[in-house]
Design a protein around this motif. Sequence first.
Motif: not given
Length: 211
Positions: A18-19, A21, A45, A48, A50, A69, A71
Amino acid sequence: MASGRRLTIQAADGERPTLCLLDGTDELGEMVVAGGDGEGTSLTLNGLWIEGGLRIEADSLEQLTVEHSTLVPGRGLDAVSEPRRPDLPALVAEVPNADLQVTIDHSITGPLRLPDEIAALAVRDSIVHAPAGGGPALAGDDTGAEPGPKTTMERVTVFGRAHAREFELASETIFTAAAVARRRQAGCTRFCYLAPGSRMPRRFRCQPDLA
């Protein structure tokens, strides 16, 4: 990114990184892809989760791939699982780049703000979700007045309006709100559900046309 470089950020097998930001406060910020003065650059990517946004400022990036992923639509969820910023897109290409191709595959993403000037967008086996209270799911700007690039969508669910210069192919896709192609003399729409108000290229076995 430097000319000719390829960068892949990929999860290890069985992992789901987990990113978050952060922008230095409690607000979620953006991952900015900048730099580069040549050809052949790509960013992938893979695997992930995000929270935040992704902004492309590199005018030499030729390929962006988001696969397997998420987003997160709304850039993140609050304590009751509601989008934190439904008004902000998940992916923005800020600098017109005639060579940039964006591919989204087996992923979930929030709204896409991609200018008409980039080469192409391809979305496959994915969800593009514009949370309630936000703007369109796909467009060149936040209002939806400007179209996105030439687009291919296969086996996609689009929650929110979609506006593109051209839909080269829309296949087995559900558009929950109006989908509009500025150029309808080219391209094909097949096996799709098109919400009222849609203006798409020639249709083949679409709903609710057959109802």
